[in-house]
Enzyme design. Structure first.
Site, PDB file in Angstrom:
ATOM      1  N   ASN A   1       0.953  -1.170   0.114  1.00 43.35           N
ATOM      2  CA  ASN A   1       0.123   0.012  -0.010  1.00 43.35           C
ATOM      3  C   ASN A   1       1.013   1.443  -0.054  1.00 43.35           C
ATOM      4  OD1 ASN A   1      -1.956   2.075   0.433  1.00 43.35           O
ATOM      5  ND2 ASN A   1      -2.424   1.306   2.570  1.00 43.35           N
TER       6      ASN A   1
ATOM      7  N   LYS B   1       0.021   4.174  -0.440  1.00 44.23           N
ATOM      8  CA  LYS B   1      -0.424   5.454   0.051  1.00 44.23           C
ATOM      9  C   LYS B   1      -0.464   6.493  -1.018  1.00 44.23           C
ATOM     10  CE  LYS B   1      -0.219   3.613   4.474  1.00 44.23           C
ATOM     11  NZ  LYS B   1      -0.277   3.720   6.071  1.00 44.23           N
TER      12      LYS B   1
ATOM     13  N   HIS C   1      -9.677   1.517   4.806  1.00 39.34           N
ATOM     14  CA  HIS C   1      -8.362   1.718   5.429  1.00 39.34           C
ATOM     15  C   HIS C   1      -8.803   2.748   6.640  1.00 39.34           C
ATOM     16  CE1 HIS C   1      -4.253   2.834   6.163  1.00 39.34           C
ATOM     17  NE2 HIS C   1      -4.126   1.780   5.672  1.00 39.34           N
TER      18      HIS C   1
ATOM     19  N   GLU D   1      -6.990   5.016   7.541  1.00 37.88           N
ATOM     20  CA  GLU D   1      -6.774   6.381   7.279  1.00 37.88           C
ATOM     21  C   GLU D   1      -7.991   7.041   6.640  1.00 37.88           C
ATOM     22  OE1 GLU D   1      -3.145   5.970   5.036  1.00 37.88           O
ATOM     23  OE2 GLU D   1      -2.083   5.182   7.160  1.00 37.88           O
TER      24      GLU D   1
ATOM     25  N   GLU E   1      -5.837  -4.447  10.975  1.00 42.12           N
ATOM     26  CA  GLU E   1      -4.687  -3.454  10.894  1.00 42.12           C
ATOM     27  C   GLU E   1      -4.956  -2.554  12.090  1.00 42.12           C
ATOM     28  OE1 GLU E   1      -2.371  -2.405   7.205  1.00 42.12           O
ATOM     29  OE2 GLU E   1      -4.225  -1.272   7.401  1.00 42.12           O
TER      30      GLU E   1
ATOM     31  N   GLY F   1       2.362   2.767  10.711  1.00 41.64           N
ATOM     32  CA  GLY F   1       2.948   3.835  10.415  1.00 41.64           C
ATOM     33  C   GLY F   1       3.734   4.325  11.552  1.00 41.64           C
TER      34      GLY F   1
ATOM     35  N   SER G   1       2.957  -1.544  10.658  1.00 41.02           N
ATOM     36  CA  SER G   1       4.575  -1.387  10.956  1.00 41.02           C
ATOM     37  C   SER G   1       5.138  -2.863  10.609  1.00 41.02           C
ATOM     38  CB  SER G   1       4.864  -1.130  12.236  1.00 41.02           C
ATOM     39  OG  SER G   1       4.547   0.388  12.517  1.00 41.02           O
TER      40      SER G   1
HETATM   41  P1  PGA Z   1       2.446   0.745   7.835  1.00 45.16           P
HETATM   42  O1  PGA Z   1       1.029   0.829   7.051  1.00 45.16           O
HETATM   43  O2  PGA Z   1       3.132  -0.400   7.135  1.00 45.16           O
HETATM   44  O3  PGA Z   1       3.313   2.022   7.257  1.00 45.16           O
HETATM   45  O4  PGA Z   1       2.469   0.782   9.288  1.00 45.16           O
HETATM   46  C1  PGA Z   1       0.325  -0.084   6.970  1.00 45.16           C
HETATM   47  C2  PGA Z   1      -1.036   0.248   6.415  1.00 45.16           C
HETATM   48  O5  PGA Z   1      -1.406   1.471   6.548  1.00 45.16           O
HETATM   49  O6  PGA Z   1      -1.857  -0.527   5.469  1.00 45.16           O
END
Ligand code: PGA
Length: 254
Positions: A10, A12, A100, A102, A172, A178, A218
């Site tokens: 992903n 983003k 997601h 976000e 998640e 992140g 992460s």
């Molecule tokens: P990250 O994001 O690996 O940077 O923690 C995972 C995600 O948002 O799918």
């Protein structure tokens, strides 16, 4: 039942279409056919890079699936700035990330809109990667399992059993995304088991056993093995660590 693991990148809001082409090319040199036979690899660039990545995947016959990061639920209409399921399907997008955290946190996405998107993605024969997960406060309050199972219940409501069996779910935890603070494999395994239990109660044991459930939050080349060692976990949704093709290739190879 053997489930083929699925590892998705992903990206983003990162990478222009030119950077996306370079990344996918590098990734193709780093991964062997054995890797991609064993693991389904999905690349989810921003909308502006989908066409470029589609072209290179098809021209060079790369063994990667193309994914989008979001979608609107209507086929067309006066929805400035949105992208519809048929537009993605026409680019031979096969996977779409839906819900997601976000999108839920910053763009007001609710379980009701996630449910509509999920049905729209299935309606165009694409595979949704449905993201669920609890916040820090919810985990502290001992509500992690409740939150995650109620998201699955609401988001997948009105999805029939045949479609549900094709679902990919990404567990998640919001606090792990992140932050460099990944969930423990034990806690992730417990959440994934709870997700399968709710699928069993909504559908059947067969559906619960068919759905692939990823861990996300992460994930790095350094910790992927711990997650893949948990039998319930069928892959990963990778954000930050997927931007570097070398690290992402190591994650796929783990
Ligand atoms: P990250 O994001 O690996 O940077 O923690 C995972 C995600 O948002 O799918």
């Amino acid at each position: 039942m053997a489930r083929r693991p699925v590892v998705a990148a992903n990206w983003k809001m990162h990478k222009t279409h030119l950077e996306a082409i370079q990344t996918v090319q590098k990734l193709s040199y780093l991964l062997s056919k054995e890797d991609t036979d064993r693991i389904e690899v999905v690349v989810c660039p921003p909308f502006t890079a989908l066409r470029a990545v589609q072209t290179i995947i098809e021209a060079d016959r790369l063994p990667f699936a193309l994914g989008a990061q979001d979608v609107h639920w209507e086929d067309r209409g006066a929805f400035t700035g949105e992208v519809s399921p048929p537009m993605l399907a026409a680019l031979r997008v096969t996977h779409v990330i839906v819900g997601h955290s976000e999108r839920r946190q910053h763009f007001g996405e609710t379980d009701a809109t996630v449910a509509r998107k999920l049905r729209a993605v299935f309606g165009h024969d694409m595979t949704p990667i449905l993201c669920v997960g609890e916040t820090d406060d919810e985990r502290e309050a001992g509500r992690a399992t409740d939150v995650v199972t109620s998201q699955v219940r609401e988001d997948a409501s009105k999805v029939g059993p045949d479609q549900a069996a094709r679902l990919v779910i990404a567990y998640e935890p919001v606090w792990a995304i992140g932050t460099g603070k990944a969930c423990s494999p034990e806690d992730a395994g417990e959440a994934v088991r709870a997700i399968r239990d709710v699928l069993e109660s909504m559908y059947s044991t067969d559906v619960a056993e068919s759905v692939r459930v990823q861990y996300g939050g992460s994930v790095t080349a350094g910790n992927i093995r711990e997650f893949m060692a948990v039998p319930e976990i069928d892959g990963a949704l990778v954000g930050g660590a997927s931007l570097d093709p070398e690290e992402f290739a190591l994650i796929v190879k783990h």
